[in-house]
Design a protein around this motif. Structure first.
Motif, mmCIF file in Angstrom:
data_model
loop_
_atom_site.group_PDB
_atom_site.id
_atom_site.type_symbol
_atom_site.label_atom_id
_atom_site.label_comp_id
_atom_site.label_asym_id
_atom_site.label_seq_id
_atom_site.Cartn_x
_atom_site.Cartn_y
_atom_site.Cartn_z
ATOM 1 N N MET A 1 39.672 -2.707 139.172
ATOM 2 C CA MET A 1 39.811 -3.720 138.104
ATOM 3 C C MET A 1 40.947 -4.704 138.412
ATOM 4 S SD MET A 1 37.906 -3.956 135.445
ATOM 5 C CE MET A 1 38.942 -4.645 134.160
ATOM 6 N N MET A 2 40.641 -5.969 138.304
ATOM 7 C CA MET A 2 41.673 -6.991 138.516
ATOM 8 C C MET A 2 42.721 -6.895 137.404
ATOM 9 S SD MET A 2 39.578 -10.492 139.416
ATOM 10 C CE MET A 2 38.190 -10.314 138.293
ATOM 11 N N ASP A 3 43.970 -6.763 137.803
ATOM 12 C CA ASP A 3 45.055 -6.769 136.825
ATOM 13 C C ASP A 3 45.621 -8.191 136.776
ATOM 14 O OD1 ASP A 3 47.272 -6.414 135.224
ATOM 15 O OD2 ASP A 3 47.914 -4.566 136.196
ATOM 16 N N CYS A 4 44.907 -9.040 136.041
ATOM 17 C CA CYS A 4 45.254 -10.475 135.997
ATOM 18 C C CYS A 4 46.652 -10.696 135.430
ATOM 19 C CB CYS A 4 44.239 -11.244 135.158
ATOM 20 S SG CYS A 4 42.572 -11.083 135.773
ATOM 21 N N GLN A 5 46.977 -9.910 134.416
ATOM 22 C CA GLN A 5 48.293 -10.059 133.780
ATOM 23 C C GLN A 5 49.407 -9.829 134.802
ATOM 24 O OE1 GLN A 5 48.583 -11.099 130.418
ATOM 25 N NE2 GLN A 5 50.578 -11.508 131.304
ATOM 26 N N ARG A 6 49.215 -8.806 135.630
ATOM 27 C CA ARG A 6 50.231 -8.502 136.636
ATOM 28 C C ARG A 6 50.314 -9.616 137.680
ATOM 29 N NH1 ARG A 6 49.625 -3.565 140.311
ATOM 30 N NH2 ARG A 6 51.368 -4.007 141.695
ATOM 31 N N ALA A 7 49.147 -10.142 138.049
ATOM 32 C CA ALA A 7 49.119 -11.237 139.027
ATOM 33 C C ALA A 7 49.855 -12.463 138.478
ATOM 34 C CB ALA A 7 47.675 -11.598 139.369
ATOM 35 N N GLU A 8 49.632 -12.757 137.204
ATOM 36 C CA GLU A 8 50.280 -13.919 136.581
ATOM 37 C C GLU A 8 51.787 -13.721 136.467
ATOM 38 O OE1 GLU A 8 48.102 -14.685 132.948
ATOM 39 O OE2 GLU A 8 46.202 -14.739 134.067
ATOM 40 N N THR A 9 52.182 -12.523 136.067
ATOM 41 C CA THR A 9 53.614 -12.217 135.961
ATOM 42 C C THR A 9 54.286 -12.350 137.327
ATOM 43 O OG1 THR A 9 53.131 -10.713 134.147
ATOM 44 C CG2 THR A 9 55.275 -10.462 135.205
ATOM 45 N N TYR A 10 53.593 -11.879 138.358
ATOM 46 C CA TYR A 10 54.098 -11.967 139.728
ATOM 47 C C TYR A 10 54.330 -13.431 140.121
ATOM 48 C CZ TYR A 10 53.870 -12.093 144.848
ATOM 49 O OH TYR A 10 54.122 -12.360 146.174
ATOM 50 N N VAL A 11 53.316 -14.281 139.858
ATOM 51 C CA VAL A 11 53.434 -15.703 140.216
ATOM 52 C C VAL A 11 54.571 -16.354 139.434
ATOM 53 C CG1 VAL A 11 52.314 -17.971 140.094
ATOM 54 C CG2 VAL A 11 51.041 -16.002 140.967
ATOM 55 N N LEU A 12 54.641 -16.099 138.132
ATOM 56 C CA LEU A 12 55.698 -16.703 137.310
ATOM 57 C C LEU A 12 57.070 -16.315 137.836
ATOM 58 C CD1 LEU A 12 54.154 -16.248 133.757
ATOM 59 C CD2 LEU A 12 54.337 -18.369 135.076
ATOM 60 N N HIS A 13 57.197 -15.072 138.275
ATOM 61 C CA HIS A 13 58.471 -14.613 138.837
ATOM 62 C C HIS A 13 58.762 -15.344 140.158
ATOM 63 C CE1 HIS A 13 61.829 -11.998 139.723
ATOM 64 N NE2 HIS A 13 61.314 -11.795 140.920
ATOM 65 N N GLN A 14 57.753 -15.429 141.023
ATOM 66 C CA GLN A 14 57.929 -16.096 142.323
ATOM 67 C C GLN A 14 58.311 -17.571 142.148
ATOM 68 O OE1 GLN A 14 57.772 -14.734 145.505
ATOM 69 N NE2 GLN A 14 57.718 -12.826 144.341
ATOM 70 N N LEU A 15 57.653 -18.245 141.192
ATOM 71 C CA LEU A 15 57.869 -19.685 141.040
ATOM 72 C C LEU A 15 59.266 -20.034 140.518
ATOM 73 C CD1 LEU A 15 54.363 -20.964 139.813
ATOM 74 C CD2 LEU A 15 55.292 -20.929 142.134
ATOM 75 N N GLN A 16 59.997 -19.023 140.059
ATOM 76 C CA GLN A 16 61.404 -19.260 139.700
ATOM 77 C C GLN A 16 62.208 -19.670 140.941
ATOM 78 O OE1 GLN A 16 62.240 -19.053 136.426
ATOM 79 N NE2 GLN A 16 60.151 -18.332 136.026
ATOM 80 N N HIS A 17 61.678 -19.350 142.134
ATOM 81 C CA HIS A 17 62.407 -19.604 143.382
ATOM 82 C C HIS A 17 61.991 -20.903 144.067
ATOM 83 C CE1 HIS A 17 63.890 -15.570 142.840
ATOM 84 N NE2 HIS A 17 62.658 -15.091 142.850
ATOM 85 N N LEU A 18 61.180 -21.719 143.395
ATOM 86 C CA LEU A 18 60.800 -23.008 143.979
ATOM 87 C C LEU A 18 62.019 -23.906 144.136
ATOM 88 C CD1 LEU A 18 57.548 -23.921 142.002
ATOM 89 C CD2 LEU A 18 57.691 -23.488 144.466
ATOM 90 N N SER A 19 61.958 -24.800 145.115
ATOM 91 C CA SER A 19 63.030 -25.775 145.291
ATOM 92 C C SER A 19 63.192 -26.610 144.022
ATOM 93 C CB SER A 19 62.697 -26.703 146.459
ATOM 94 O OG SER A 19 63.455 -27.894 146.357
ATOM 95 N N PRO A 20 64.437 -26.830 143.578
ATOM 96 C CA PRO A 20 64.644 -27.669 142.387
ATOM 97 C C PRO A 20 64.225 -29.124 142.596
ATOM 98 C CG PRO A 20 66.746 -27.063 143.397
ATOM 99 C CD PRO A 20 65.686 -26.273 144.112
ATOM 100 N N THR A 21 63.987 -29.529 143.849
ATOM 101 C CA THR A 21 63.539 -30.910 144.085
ATOM 102 C C THR A 21 62.014 -31.036 144.057
ATOM 103 O OG1 THR A 21 63.555 -30.652 146.500
ATOM 104 C CG2 THR A 21 65.592 -31.467 145.453
ATOM 105 N N LEU A 22 61.311 -29.968 143.684
ATOM 106 C CA LEU A 22 59.869 -30.083 143.439
ATOM 107 C C LEU A 22 59.694 -30.580 142.002
ATOM 108 C CD1 LEU A 22 58.612 -26.864 145.250
ATOM 109 C CD2 LEU A 22 58.010 -29.211 145.863
ATOM 110 N N TYR A 23 60.029 -31.847 141.804
ATOM 111 C CA TYR A 23 60.043 -32.416 140.444
ATOM 112 C C TYR A 23 58.640 -32.451 139.837
ATOM 113 C CZ TYR A 23 64.618 -33.946 142.036
ATOM 114 O OH TYR A 23 65.897 -33.977 142.545
#
Length: 195
Positions: A1-23
């Motif tokens: 079973m796809m754990d979509c919630q976990r996948a989304e939480t993972y992405v949201l956590h990762q995207l905190q590390h994007l460069s601040p100049t990705l305006y």
């Protein structure tokens, strides 16, 4: 079973590390694309639960490649999906489908006959026909300037005119909702260029 919630939480956590100049390509863009993909899927009559889950996961992952690269970020996003999603219950087939959706958003967009890919492509560039087009496009200009990819404002206006002229919406819903607005923005951009 796809754990979509976990996948989304993972992405949201990762995207905190994007460069601040990705305006433009920041977390806010990903969340906007997810919301637009959901809205388009509703209007386009996509009711299959698995299809909706694949679309939503692809929307979350579509710009994760910016974590590691600017050019070719779609492929990098697919690499991340292939790494992360198996442990969250996604099958190889499901991940392959998600990667095809992500790759369709690469410029120039190429969703082919895939309804889900057409929806994701339209969600990704939904802003082209919206009232908030100017402030959003200005964040893209800032992002390109921060990377030395935009010489001057004239070059930017030329790019805007070319991009708006060549862009097309794929779904009936996006055409109904956004095409008239996009044409108005194109007319305005041409007027600035010819002033």
């Amino acid at each position: 079973m796809m754990d979509c919630q976990r996948a989304e939480t993972y992405v949201l956590h990762q995207l905190q590390h994007l460069s601040p100049t990705l305006y433009y390509h920041g977390l806010h863009h990903t969340l906007d694309v997810v919301a637009q993909a959901e809205s388009l899927a509703d209007a386009e009559g996509v009711v299959d639960v698995q299809e909706r889950a694949l679309l939503r996961t692809a929307a979350f992952f579509h710009d994760t490649g910016f974590l590691t690269t600017y050019q070719g970020h779609e492929e990098a996003g697919c690499d991340l999906a292939r790494q992360a999603l198996p442990s969250m219950g996604y099958t190889a087939d499901q991940i392959g489908h998600i990667c095809r959706l992500i790759m369709a958003t690469q410029m120039p967009q190429n969703p082919g006959d895939s309804h889900l890919a057409q929806i994701l492509c339209d969600a990704d560039l939904d802003y082209l026909g919206r009232p908030d087009f100017l402030p959003i496009s200005n964040t893209l200009l800032q992002e390109l300037q921060a990377r030395g990819k935009m010489q001057d404002l004239r070059a930017w206006q030329e790019l805007q005119v070319t991009f708006l002229s060549e862009h097309r919406y794929w779904t009936r819903t996006a055409l109904q909702r956004r095409e008239a607005g996009k044409q108005a923005h194109l007319t305005a951009a041409r007027a600035v260029l010819n002033a």
